[in-house]
Scaffold this active site. Structure first.
Site, PDB file in Angstrom:
ATOM      1  N   SER A   1       0.866  -1.178   0.000  1.00 52.19           N
ATOM      2  CA  SER A   1       0.000   0.000   0.000  1.00 52.19           C
ATOM      3  C   SER A   1       0.905   1.231   0.000  1.00 52.19           C
ATOM      4  CB  SER A   1      -0.931  -0.090   1.216  1.00 52.19           C
ATOM      5  OG  SER A   1      -1.912   0.907   1.167  1.00 52.19           O
TER       6      SER A   1
ATOM      7  N   HIS B   1      -2.605  -1.047  -3.355  1.00 57.07           N
ATOM      8  CA  HIS B   1      -3.727  -0.118  -3.159  1.00 57.07           C
ATOM      9  C   HIS B   1      -3.419   1.187  -3.869  1.00 57.07           C
ATOM     10  CE1 HIS B   1      -4.588  -2.168   0.953  1.00 57.07           C
ATOM     11  NE2 HIS B   1      -5.099  -2.856  -0.050  1.00 57.07           N
TER      12      HIS B   1
ATOM     13  N   ASP C   1      -4.816  -4.416   5.865  1.00 60.56           N
ATOM     14  CA  ASP C   1      -5.113  -5.375   4.810  1.00 60.56           C
ATOM     15  C   ASP C   1      -3.921  -6.324   4.666  1.00 60.56           C
ATOM     16  OD1 ASP C   1      -6.469  -6.627   2.768  1.00 60.56           O
ATOM     17  OD2 ASP C   1      -6.033  -5.106   1.256  1.00 60.56           O
TER      18      ASP C   1
END
Ligand SMILES: C[S@@+](CC[C@H](N)C(=O)[O-])C[C@H]1O[C@@H](n2cnc3c(N)ncnc32)[C@H](O)[C@@H]1O
Lengths: 279, 202
Positions: free
Chosen positions: B18, B45, B143
């Site tokens: 991310s 992401h 996540d």
């Protein structure tokens, strides 16, 4: 769901549940892509307070309240107006000029969910001055979604996103021309759906029902395995008129399908295809 | 750190990143040879609603083939598959004798994300089992922690970037705390991945 149930057991339970739903309710999810189906049914287990998919099967067979709710886990109701604006721009630029040459038009929006794609197309056709001579078939298997589609009412907080997408689609008008806002909701203009037929139709079990000039079926095929994709594409191939058009989702592809040869690429990036004259 | 695997090489490596992930992924992907014997599955992401430029960014720097994952595309060694923005990226088992393939979905956000690292890792664990490694790199959310647990539960290997070194530490910390086989600086992760090549090559 309990972590102690091993993956293979879950696969067996999943298959049995899907079979049970087919026999009991005649909804056929047997050809759906497994991985995301498994995730959604695992989430459904939690929602319906079941420790395993077998328990969920028991519940769905014996408690009549369960299936309608479960249908919202089996199908995915995520949509947006003018989702992928470039797709609608490409429709305008590459398909509309051909559509103009027909005195009357038929369009099939397959897997229309709660109607966002239908209203997007209706607005685009209105802007291109084609809506009055167009009949749109809007189909889905989720009857709750179809009812919302027919109502054409969306929460007002979604309008900013819709408006931005519409603008980027090459719009000739302002989205606000097509709805009235009241009590936190946007109610889309009834005249947009004057020539829209909403109906319950399954790409898994039903047949083609009309000859159409354009099929738009976006983000539905991703939920099918290859065999079921081929079934659905076979219906489109049958329904689409000679040299008619097909649009699918931006990350879907005809390349892996048995029907690939029946279509030529019209816009590769935006996944617009044209049926070959001899297909 | 020269973790020469005592196990057979992996068929696939799932990577989640991310915040700060672009730089980390460039370092990781560009270090692998064209004939690397596994497939890479990547979730990064990104702000949604933007055409992904990742493939254009990565491809010229990599010997590996780099593509955006398309629905039903076969997953083969020597290729990095990048999740498209605003879709979950999953893996499906191949039918009789066919390789596994990519599957996409627009299901709801998971961990506020689409694509979600958990979704990729859990489905890849189902398909590849012990032949999968999961790698969690820099990121500022949770996540991937559940996903890495699924990878290890299925017999796969879990690697996590050393949080002290990562651009954003929250994601590696969450994954490390959920359990990892190796917590390594990026260079160590790269080395481990390269050693998969040696494990298989004659
Ligand atoms: C993710 S939505 C796509 C909505 C819209 N086409 C779009 O792109 O925004 C998928 C839709 O496919 C519908 N669907 C699933 N299985 C179907 C089937 N067998 N036949 C027709 N529609 C189906 C679902 O009910 C859902 O409304």
């Amino acid at each position: 769901m309990t972590a102690s149930v091993d993956a293979r057991t879950t696969d067996i339970e999943l298959k049995l549940l899907i079979d049970a739903i087919f026999h009991r309710f005649h909804y056929d999810f047997r050809g759906y892509a497994q991985a995301s189906l498994k995730r959604r049914l695992t989430a459904a287990c939690e929602r319906f307070d079941c420790a395993t998919l077998s328990q969920l099967q028991d519940k769905v067979l014996h408690d009549p309240e369960t299936f309608p709710g479960l249908l919202d886990y089996l199908t995915v109701q995520v949509s947006d107006m003018f989702r992928d604006p470039a797709y609608f721009r490409a429709l305008r630029e590459r398909v509309v000029p051909h559509l103009r040459t027909y005195p009357s038009l038929k369009v099939w929006v397959a897997g229309c969910s709660s109607g966002e794609e239908v209203y997007s197309l209706a607005i685009l056709l209105r802007e291109e001055d084609l809506l009055d001579r167009t009949l749109i078939y809007a189909t889905d298997i989720n009857t709750g979604a179809l009812r919302r589609a027919e109502a054409g009412v969306y929460p007002i907080d979604r309008i900013a996103g819709f408006t931005e997408n519409h603008r980027r689609s090459g719009a000739r008008t302002s989205l606000s021309d097509y709805y009235t806002a009241a009590y936190g909701r946007a109610v889309f203009d009834k005249s947009l759906k004057k020539n829209v037929v909403f109906s319950d139709h399954s790409l898994a079990t039903d047949s083609a029902f009309a000859e159409v000039h354009l099929v738009s079926c976006r983000n539905v095929l991703i939920y099918f395995n290859r065999a079921l994709q081929d079934r659905a594409l076979g219906l489109f191939r049958e329904a689409i008129c000679r040299k008619g058009f097909l649009g699918i989702g931006t990350k879907e592809s005809l390349n892996f399908s048995a029907h690939a040869q029946a279509f030529e690429e019209l816009d590769r990036e935006q996944r617009l295809y044209r049926k070959r004259g001899d297909a | 750190m020269s973790a020469q695997p005592s196990r057979p090489g992996v068929s696939a490596v799932a990577v989640g990143a991310s915040a700060g992930g672009v730089e980390a992924l460039i370092r990781l992907l560009s270090a692998l040879p064209a004939d690397w014997p596994a497939a890479l599955l990547v979730v990064l992401h990104l702000p949604r609603d933007r055409p992904s430029l990742l493939v254009d960014l990565f491809a010229p720097r990599c010997a590996l083939r780099v593509v955006e994952a398309i629905d039903k595309e076969p997953i083969v060694p020597g290729t990095a598959y990048i999740a498209p923005p605003d879709y979950h990226f999953l893996v499906e088992a191949g039918e009789a004798g066919e390789p596994p393939h990519a599957a996409l979905s627009v299901d709801d956000f998971v961990q506020y994300s689409r694509p979600s690292i958990d979704v990729l890792f859990e489905s890849a664990a189902d398909v590849f089992g012990p032949r999968l490694a999961g790698v969690i790199l820099t990121g500022a959310n949770d996540d991937g922690a559940a996903g890495l647990r699924a990878v290890r539960r299925a017999g796969g290997v879990g690697l996590v970037q050393d949080p002290d070194e990562a651009h954003a530490s929250a994601m590696p910390i969450a994954s490390r705390d959920a359990g990892a086989d190796f917590v390594l600086p990026l260079a160590g992760i790269v080395h481990w991945l390269q050693s998969q090549h040696e494990a298989v090559s004659p």
